[in-house]
Design a protein around this motif. Structure first.
Motif, PDB file in Angstrom:
ATOM      1  N   ARG A 135      30.807 -32.635  14.488  1.00  0.00           N
ATOM      2  CA  ARG A 135      30.283 -31.314  14.499  1.00  0.00           C
ATOM      3  C   ARG A 135      31.516 -30.076  14.619  1.00  0.00           C
ATOM      4  NH1 ARG A 135      26.245 -32.775  11.767  1.00  0.00           N
ATOM      5  NH2 ARG A 135      24.661 -33.757  12.941  1.00  0.00           N
ATOM      6  N   ASN A 136      32.793 -30.579  14.562  1.00  0.00           N
ATOM      7  CA  ASN A 136      33.717 -29.787  14.612  1.00  0.00           C
ATOM      8  C   ASN A 136      34.143 -29.346  12.954  1.00  0.00           C
ATOM      9  OD1 ASN A 136      34.195 -29.676  17.380  1.00  0.00           O
ATOM     10  ND2 ASN A 136      36.176 -30.667  17.048  1.00  0.00           N
ATOM     11  N   PHE A 137      34.560 -28.025  12.927  1.00  0.00           N
ATOM     12  CA  PHE A 137      35.022 -27.280  11.692  1.00  0.00           C
ATOM     13  C   PHE A 137      36.452 -27.402  11.418  1.00  0.00           C
ATOM     14  CE2 PHE A 137      30.883 -25.022  12.180  1.00  0.00           C
ATOM     15  CZ  PHE A 137      30.416 -25.079  11.169  1.00  0.00           C
ATOM     16  N   SER A 138      36.769 -27.993  10.089  1.00  0.00           N
ATOM     17  CA  SER A 138      38.240 -27.883   9.884  1.00  0.00           C
ATOM     18  C   SER A 138      38.670 -27.241   8.373  1.00  0.00           C
ATOM     19  CB  SER A 138      38.530 -29.616   9.839  1.00  0.00           C
ATOM     20  OG  SER A 138      39.963 -29.589   9.504  1.00  0.00           O
ATOM     21  N   LYS A 139      39.694 -26.748   8.528  1.00  0.00           N
ATOM     22  CA  LYS A 139      40.313 -26.278   7.079  1.00  0.00           C
ATOM     23  C   LYS A 139      40.782 -27.459   6.399  1.00  0.00           C
ATOM     24  CE  LYS A 139      44.680 -25.106   8.909  1.00  0.00           C
ATOM     25  NZ  LYS A 139      45.747 -23.863   9.146  1.00  0.00           N
ATOM     26  N   GLU A 140      40.789 -28.670   7.073  1.00  0.00           N
ATOM     27  CA  GLU A 140      41.334 -29.904   6.189  1.00  0.00           C
ATOM     28  C   GLU A 140      40.392 -30.697   5.696  1.00  0.00           C
ATOM     29  OE1 GLU A 140      44.877 -31.505   8.507  1.00  0.00           O
ATOM     30  OE2 GLU A 140      44.366 -30.079   9.991  1.00  0.00           O
ATOM     31  N   TYR A 141      39.504 -29.998   5.036  1.00  0.00           N
ATOM     32  CA  TYR A 141      38.158 -30.659   4.573  1.00  0.00           C
ATOM     33  C   TYR A 141      38.544 -31.774   3.550  1.00  0.00           C
ATOM     34  CZ  TYR A 141      37.542 -26.745   1.390  1.00  0.00           C
ATOM     35  OH  TYR A 141      38.085 -25.684   0.278  1.00  0.00           O
ATOM     36  N   GLY A 142      39.620 -31.528   2.764  1.00  0.00           N
ATOM     37  CA  GLY A 142      39.937 -32.413   1.822  1.00  0.00           C
ATOM     38  C   GLY A 142      40.365 -33.862   1.981  1.00  0.00           C
ATOM     39  N   LYS A 143      40.613 -34.051   3.291  1.00  0.00           N
ATOM     40  CA  LYS A 143      40.880 -35.200   3.694  1.00  0.00           C
ATOM     41  C   LYS A 143      39.951 -36.354   3.825  1.00  0.00           C
ATOM     42  CE  LYS A 143      45.198 -33.772   6.269  1.00  0.00           C
ATOM     43  NZ  LYS A 143      45.715 -33.766   7.270  1.00  0.00           N
ATOM     44  N   PRO A 144      40.411 -37.634   3.684  1.00  0.00           N
ATOM     45  CA  PRO A 144      39.158 -38.690   3.667  1.00  0.00           C
ATOM     46  C   PRO A 144      38.787 -39.017   5.037  1.00  0.00           C
ATOM     47  CG  PRO A 144      41.174 -39.802   3.083  1.00  0.00           C
ATOM     48  CD  PRO A 144      41.314 -38.035   3.034  1.00  0.00           C
ATOM     49  N   TYR A 145      39.443 -38.386   6.168  1.00  0.00           N
ATOM     50  CA  TYR A 145      39.037 -38.514   7.551  1.00  0.00           C
ATOM     51  C   TYR A 145      39.039 -37.287   8.195  1.00  0.00           C
ATOM     52  CZ  TYR A 145      44.033 -37.578   8.231  1.00  0.00           C
ATOM     53  OH  TYR A 145      45.280 -37.359   8.340  1.00  0.00           O
ATOM     54  N   CYS A 146      38.445 -37.000   9.501  1.00  0.00           N
ATOM     55  CA  CYS A 146      38.373 -36.127  10.233  1.00  0.00           C
ATOM     56  C   CYS A 146      39.558 -35.738  11.261  1.00  0.00           C
ATOM     57  CB  CYS A 146      36.924 -36.155  11.199  1.00  0.00           C
ATOM     58  SG  CYS A 146      36.865 -34.785  12.367  1.00  0.00           S
ATOM     59  N   PRO A 147      40.209 -34.863  11.231  1.00  0.00           N
ATOM     60  CA  PRO A 147      41.475 -34.572  11.935  1.00  0.00           C
ATOM     61  C   PRO A 147      41.195 -34.577  13.565  1.00  0.00           C
ATOM     62  CG  PRO A 147      40.894 -32.541  10.765  1.00  0.00           C
ATOM     63  CD  PRO A 147      40.090 -33.681  10.122  1.00  0.00           C
ATOM     64  N   ASN A 148      39.957 -34.150  13.470  1.00  0.00           N
ATOM     65  CA  ASN A 148      39.413 -34.083  14.977  1.00  0.00           C
ATOM     66  C   ASN A 148      38.973 -35.511  15.818  1.00  0.00           C
ATOM     67  OD1 ASN A 148      38.899 -32.541  17.615  1.00  0.00           O
ATOM     68  ND2 ASN A 148      36.733 -33.077  16.948  1.00  0.00           N
ATOM     69  N   CYS A 149      38.014 -36.246  14.980  1.00  0.00           N
ATOM     70  CA  CYS A 149      37.550 -37.491  15.773  1.00  0.00           C
ATOM     71  C   CYS A 149      38.089 -38.890  15.060  1.00  0.00           C
ATOM     72  CB  CYS A 149      35.955 -37.271  15.936  1.00  0.00           C
ATOM     73  SG  CYS A 149      35.278 -37.258  14.067  1.00  0.00           S
ATOM     74  N   GLY A 150      38.551 -38.615  13.902  1.00  0.00           N
ATOM     75  CA  GLY A 150      39.289 -39.552  13.262  1.00  0.00           C
ATOM     76  C   GLY A 150      38.053 -40.391  12.232  1.00  0.00           C
ATOM     77  N   ALA A 151      36.892 -39.935  12.190  1.00  0.00           N
ATOM     78  CA  ALA A 151      35.924 -40.452  11.404  1.00  0.00           C
ATOM     79  C   ALA A 151      36.315 -40.667   9.881  1.00  0.00           C
ATOM     80  CB  ALA A 151      34.544 -39.701  11.547  1.00  0.00           C
ATOM     81  N   LYS A 152      35.987 -41.750   9.219  1.00  0.00           N
ATOM     82  CA  LYS A 152      36.101 -42.002   7.749  1.00  0.00           C
ATOM     83  C   LYS A 152      34.970 -41.176   7.157  1.00  0.00           C
ATOM     84  CE  LYS A 152      36.770 -45.541   4.586  1.00  0.00           C
ATOM     85  NZ  LYS A 152      36.852 -46.976   4.304  1.00  0.00           N
ATOM     86  N   LEU A 153      35.286 -40.197   6.335  1.00  0.00           N
ATOM     87  CA  LEU A 153      34.720 -39.114   5.631  1.00  0.00           C
ATOM     88  C   LEU A 153      34.286 -39.559   4.190  1.00  0.00           C
ATOM     89  CD1 LEU A 153      35.929 -35.859   7.274  1.00  0.00           C
ATOM     90  CD2 LEU A 153      33.823 -37.473   7.928  1.00  0.00           C
ATOM     91  N   ASP A 154      33.548 -40.681   3.952  1.00  0.00           N
ATOM     92  CA  ASP A 154      33.334 -41.237   2.944  1.00  0.00           C
ATOM     93  C   ASP A 154      31.654 -41.348   2.566  1.00  0.00           C
ATOM     94  OD1 ASP A 154      32.246 -43.017   4.655  1.00  0.00           O
ATOM     95  OD2 ASP A 154      33.527 -45.077   3.676  1.00  0.00           O
ATOM     96  N   GLY A 155      30.985 -40.674   3.387  1.00  0.00           N
ATOM     97  CA  GLY A 155      29.465 -40.348   3.315  1.00  0.00           C
ATOM     98  C   GLY A 155      28.776 -41.547   3.753  1.00  0.00           C
ATOM     99  N   GLY A 156      29.411 -42.580   4.310  1.00  0.00           N
ATOM    100  CA  GLY A 156      28.678 -43.878   4.603  1.00  0.00           C
ATOM    101  C   GLY A 156      27.898 -43.732   6.107  1.00  0.00           C
ATOM    102  N   THR A 157      27.336 -44.636   6.114  1.00  0.00           N
ATOM    103  CA  THR A 157      26.465 -44.656   7.387  1.00  0.00           C
ATOM    104  C   THR A 157      27.015 -45.025   8.696  1.00  0.00           C
ATOM    105  OG1 THR A 157      25.394 -46.672   6.992  1.00  0.00           O
ATOM    106  CG2 THR A 157      24.323 -44.908   6.192  1.00  0.00           C
ATOM    107  N   GLU A 158      26.665 -44.520   9.671  1.00  0.00           N
ATOM    108  CA  GLU A 158      27.394 -44.685  11.098  1.00  0.00           C
ATOM    109  C   GLU A 158      27.009 -46.092  11.550  1.00  0.00           C
ATOM    110  OE1 GLU A 158      26.658 -41.695  13.937  1.00  0.00           O
ATOM    111  OE2 GLU A 158      26.934 -40.369  12.411  1.00  0.00           O
TER     112      GLU A 158
END
Length: 90
Positions: A67-90
């Protein structure tokens, strides 16, 4: 905690031996001797609701995992928690 091995390492350990008949305990001993692989669970998420930050002048998107906001939203991972941001399920 579970231990993982690399599949190719297990196959190599067994196929390196002569093709004589072996018992299940022999295979078990061979596999137990292999070192554990270095793995971590993959956490999935996606970029969610965005906002414009007036202080920085940057558009930011929110990671659905932490739930953290980031200006690096183009990356395939969250720079805060390291989640893989591919739209997959947890």
């Amino acid at each position: 905690m579970a231990e993982y091995i690399e599949k190719q390492s297990a196959l190599d350990a067994i196929l390196r031996e002569p093709p004589d008949a072996h018992y299940p305990s022999w295979y078990m001993a061979k596999i137990k001797m292999l070192p554990a692989a270095d793995v971590v669970p993959v956490v999935h998420g996606r970029w969610g609701t965005g906002r414009f930050n007036l202080e920085t002048g940057n558009y930011e998107e929110q990671c659905t995992r932490c739930r953290n906001f980031s200006k690096e939203y183009g990356k395939p991972y969250c720079p805060n928690c390291g989640a893989k941001l591919d739209g997959g399920t947890e």
